[in-house]
Write a protein that holds these residues in place. Structure first.
Motif, PDB file in Angstrom:
ATOM      1  N   GLU A 190      54.323   3.016  41.574  1.00  0.00           N
ATOM      2  CA  GLU A 190      53.407   4.129  41.813  1.00  0.00           C
ATOM      3  C   GLU A 190      52.858   4.584  40.463  1.00  0.00           C
ATOM      4  OE1 GLU A 190      54.775   7.029  44.712  1.00  0.00           O
ATOM      5  OE2 GLU A 190      53.827   8.613  43.540  1.00  0.00           O
ATOM      6  N   THR A 191      51.572   4.839  40.420  1.00  0.00           N
ATOM      7  CA  THR A 191      50.976   5.387  39.201  1.00  0.00           C
ATOM      8  C   THR A 191      50.768   6.877  39.427  1.00  0.00           C
ATOM      9  OG1 THR A 191      49.858   3.284  38.908  1.00  0.00           O
ATOM     10  CG2 THR A 191      49.112   5.088  37.526  1.00  0.00           C
ATOM     11  N   ILE A 192      51.349   7.674  38.545  1.00  0.00           N
ATOM     12  CA  ILE A 192      51.341   9.128  38.737  1.00  0.00           C
ATOM     13  C   ILE A 192      50.442   9.781  37.691  1.00  0.00           C
ATOM     14  CG2 ILE A 192      52.817  11.194  38.762  1.00  0.00           C
ATOM     15  CD1 ILE A 192      55.096   9.010  39.480  1.00  0.00           C
ATOM     16  N   GLN A 193      49.463  10.509  38.181  1.00  0.00           N
ATOM     17  CA  GLN A 193      48.463  11.111  37.294  1.00  0.00           C
ATOM     18  C   GLN A 193      48.963  12.429  36.705  1.00  0.00           C
ATOM     19  OE1 GLN A 193      44.823   9.984  37.044  1.00  0.00           O
ATOM     20  NE2 GLN A 193      45.204  11.202  35.202  1.00  0.00           N
ATOM     21  N   LEU A 194      48.926  12.524  35.368  1.00  0.00           N
ATOM     22  CA  LEU A 194      49.164  13.805  34.688  1.00  0.00           C
ATOM     23  C   LEU A 194      47.923  14.036  33.820  1.00  0.00           C
ATOM     24  CD1 LEU A 194      52.866  13.086  33.696  1.00  0.00           C
ATOM     25  CD2 LEU A 194      52.166  14.847  35.309  1.00  0.00           C
ATOM     26  N   SER A 195      48.082  14.579  32.630  1.00  0.00           N
ATOM     27  CA  SER A 195      46.963  14.588  31.680  1.00  0.00           C
ATOM     28  C   SER A 195      47.467  13.895  30.418  1.00  0.00           C
ATOM     29  CB  SER A 195      46.538  16.021  31.356  1.00  0.00           C
ATOM     30  OG  SER A 195      47.576  16.638  30.609  1.00  0.00           O
ATOM     31  N   MET A 229      59.972   2.932  34.067  1.00  0.00           N
ATOM     32  CA  MET A 229      59.046   4.058  33.906  1.00  0.00           C
ATOM     33  C   MET A 229      58.306   3.813  32.587  1.00  0.00           C
ATOM     34  SD  MET A 229      59.707   8.143  34.173  1.00  0.00           S
ATOM     35  CE  MET A 229      61.048   8.210  32.992  1.00  0.00           C
ATOM     36  N   TYR A 230      56.996   3.640  32.659  1.00  0.00           N
ATOM     37  CA  TYR A 230      56.197   3.350  31.472  1.00  0.00           C
ATOM     38  C   TYR A 230      55.116   4.414  31.323  1.00  0.00           C
ATOM     39  CZ  TYR A 230      58.060  -1.484  31.930  1.00  0.00           C
ATOM     40  OH  TYR A 230      58.859  -2.592  32.041  1.00  0.00           O
ATOM     41  N   ASP A 234      47.086   8.722  30.470  1.00  0.00           N
ATOM     42  CA  ASP A 234      47.245   9.999  31.174  1.00  0.00           C
ATOM     43  C   ASP A 234      47.970   9.821  32.512  1.00  0.00           C
ATOM     44  OD1 ASP A 234      45.299   8.661  32.500  1.00  0.00           O
ATOM     45  OD2 ASP A 234      43.716  10.138  32.235  1.00  0.00           O
ATOM     46  N   THR A 235      48.684   8.715  32.630  1.00  0.00           N
ATOM     47  CA  THR A 235      49.470   8.463  33.846  1.00  0.00           C
ATOM     48  C   THR A 235      50.843   7.912  33.469  1.00  0.00           C
ATOM     49  OG1 THR A 235      48.630   6.207  34.040  1.00  0.00           O
ATOM     50  CG2 THR A 235      47.442   7.897  35.293  1.00  0.00           C
ATOM     51  N   VAL A 236      51.738   7.918  34.459  1.00  0.00           N
ATOM     52  CA  VAL A 236      53.058   7.313  34.274  1.00  0.00           C
ATOM     53  C   VAL A 236      53.230   6.260  35.367  1.00  0.00           C
ATOM     54  CG1 VAL A 236      55.550   7.749  34.318  1.00  0.00           C
ATOM     55  CG2 VAL A 236      54.007   9.453  33.339  1.00  0.00           C
ATOM     56  N   SER A 237      53.675   5.058  34.987  1.00  0.00           N
ATOM     57  CA  SER A 237      53.978   4.021  35.985  1.00  0.00           C
ATOM     58  C   SER A 237      55.453   4.125  36.316  1.00  0.00           C
ATOM     59  CB  SER A 237      53.718   2.624  35.424  1.00  0.00           C
ATOM     60  OG  SER A 237      52.376   2.453  35.116  1.00  0.00           O
ATOM     61  N   LEU A 238      55.747   4.307  37.597  1.00  0.00           N
ATOM     62  CA  LEU A 238      57.136   4.377  38.036  1.00  0.00           C
ATOM     63  C   LEU A 238      57.329   3.290  39.084  1.00  0.00           C
ATOM     64  CD1 LEU A 238      59.724   6.110  37.787  1.00  0.00           C
ATOM     65  CD2 LEU A 238      58.904   7.431  39.726  1.00  0.00           C
TER      66      LEU A 238
END
Ligand SMILES: Cc1cc2nc3c(=O)[nH]c(=O)nc-3n(C[C@H](O)[C@H](O)[C@H](O)COP(=O)(O)OP(=O)(O)OC[C@H]3O[C@@H](n4cnc5c(N)ncnc54)[C@H](O)[C@@H]3O)c2cc1C
Length: 433
Positions: A190-195, A229-230, A234-238
């Protein structure tokens, strides 16, 4: 598609496109057939790419402002997790920033950018087209492919198959055996959007730099699962990958597994409040050296995931694809220019791959997949015991340290057994020595 080509490449991933660039630069008329809407649209990886192998094809590519680099990895951590806690070891250094050693990328952007480099080299890329059949002459020699397009037969001097781990095409053609479920992992990500600022702050990174986590432990519903977790810009790959055979038996869906990961106390602070941007699942060839098929035949070569090349211990796949793609491209140039694409002539590719780090590493870790398969001790018991041990030592509860040591040894004896632990240590050593 009535035009004829010297070289047909099936698949526009890192392996196929590397072969294409090398061949086209040497004047070989090359076509890549990709089933996706564009290269990268059907693909997924956690986002880590190794610079060294790309540089062999595109020197100093990381200085190119158009290269879709997310972050340069300067901090790599290994985590042993149980349900409620985690222990980490890691290494952080500025030496891996300039020149970079490892970068994160988004596959869709990366493959597209890489495909543009192939186009600049003169490669014709045909998207939205599935190769359905392998064409052979009466002697059995591969002479082209049949695509799903009307008049879609393509004849050529050599075919490079770089169509990924599953490859129903090669199974149908009798070139490769069907992959057993126990030899592949199903990986979900899942790619999780942050900033951008939030990723930098939460992971304690410098702007432009990032962190990777490889997470081992009882997070995968009693399966042989490894999570990652990478950090991207501006995103995190989990993600989490586990043996396909075990997924089939598990009552937990991949989607639920990722949700569980996001709630883990070590992971939650990094991803909390982020928005899901993308969710993907894909096969990963994890059977190791013993599952590698023959890499060449009369009129064809295999490279990358199609050849089951993945280093499960170091989580390396793209660099193996890149390197074998490059070697296949070089072989194609030589064979086509010399007018000999026979099995005998192409055996040189096999020798070159065997001499490269790719097969040397795969051979070195030959026993490693056997160590991992169906081994709850590695994936559950040990991370749990390590967690209990550390918790016991850190808990200030009036017990003397001597008493605590006794509790720890009793716990190890009960849950693992000293002889079993020594046996595992011996097998682990033998599988990586
Ligand atoms: C969740 C996940 C995370 C990963 N993380 C990492 C990582 O961090 N680092 C790393 O190094 N590796 C990672 N890997 C492994 C890496 O993705 C692969 O090793 C690499 O993509 C292999 O490249 P390839 O070109 O051989 O195959 P692929 O990337 O699979 O490309 C094959 C291409 O062929 C096309 N194709 C397939 N069949 C046909 C057909 N019949 N006709 C036309 N086109 C076809 C596909 O659409 C695809 O574009 C990860 C894999 C997964 C699943």
């Amino acid at each position: 598609m009535e035009e004829t080509f010297d070289l047909v490449i099936v698949g526009g991933g890192p392996a196929g496109m590397s072969a294409a660039i090398v061949a086209a630069r040497a004047g070989i008329k090359t076509i890549v057939i990709e089933r996706g809407e564009f290269p990268g649209s059907k693909n997924v990886y956690g986002g880590v790419v190794y610079v060294h192998e790309i540089e062999k094809i595109l020197p100093d590519f990381w200085k190119d402002k158009t290269a879709p680099i997310e972050r340069v990895i300067t901090d790599s951590r290994i985590v042993f997790a149980n349900d409620h806690g985690a222990m980490q070891v890691g290494y952080k250094t500025d030496r891996f920033s300039d020149p970079p050693n490892v970068i994160t990328t988004h596959r869709a952007k990366w493959d597209r950018w890489y495909a543009n480099k192939a186009k600049e080299a003169g490669v014709l890329i045909v998207n939205n087209t599935v190769v359905e059949e392998v064409l052979r002459e009466s002697t059995g020699k591969v002479i082209g492919v049949r695509t799903g397009r009307p008049d879609g037969d393509l004849h050529c001097k050599l075919v490079i198959f770089a169509d990924g781990a599953q490859s129903p095409l090669l199974v149908r053609a009798g070139i490769r055996k069907e992959v057993k479920a126990e030899h592949v992992a199903l990986s979900v990500k899942e790619t999780i959007q942050l900033s951008e600022e939030e990723v930098t702050k939460r992971f304690g990174a410098k702007p432009g730099e990032g962190v990777t986590f490889e997470i081992l432990g009882s997070l995968a519903d009693k399966m042989d699962g490894v999570a990652i977790m990478y950090t991207n810009k501006d995103t995190v790959s989990l993600g989490i990958g586990a043996n396909l055979e075990q997924w089939k038996k598990s009552k937990v869906t991949p989607y639920e597994m990722i949700d569980k990961l996001k709630e883990h106390p070590m992971i939650k602070p990094f991803v909390d409040g982020g928005q899901t941007k993308e969710y993907v699942a894909h096969w990963l060839p994890e059977g190791g050296y013993d599952t590698i098929p023959k890499l060449y035949g009369n009129g064809y070569l295999l490279c990358g995931d199609t050849a089951m090349l993945f280093n499960a211990l170091h989580r390396e796949g793209t660099n193996l694809a890149q390197e074998t793609g490059r070697l296949a491209g070089e072989m194609a140039v030589k064979a086509i220019k010399e007018g000999d694409t026979s099995e005998r002539a192409l055996s040189e590719y096999d020798a070159n791959v065997k001499n490269s780090f790719v097969l040397r590493d795969m051979r070195k870790y030959r026993k490693f997949p056997h160590l991992l398969f169906n081994n709850p001790m590695i994936f559950q018991t040990l991370p749990d015991v390590v967690g209990d041990m550390i918790e016991e030592m850190l808990l200030v509860d009036g017990k003397s340290k001597k008493e605590k040591q006794k509790i720890i040894v009793r716990n190890i004896r009960k849950k693992v057994g000293l002889y079993r632990l020594m046996g595992l240590a011996w097998r682990a050593w033998r599988s990586v020595k």
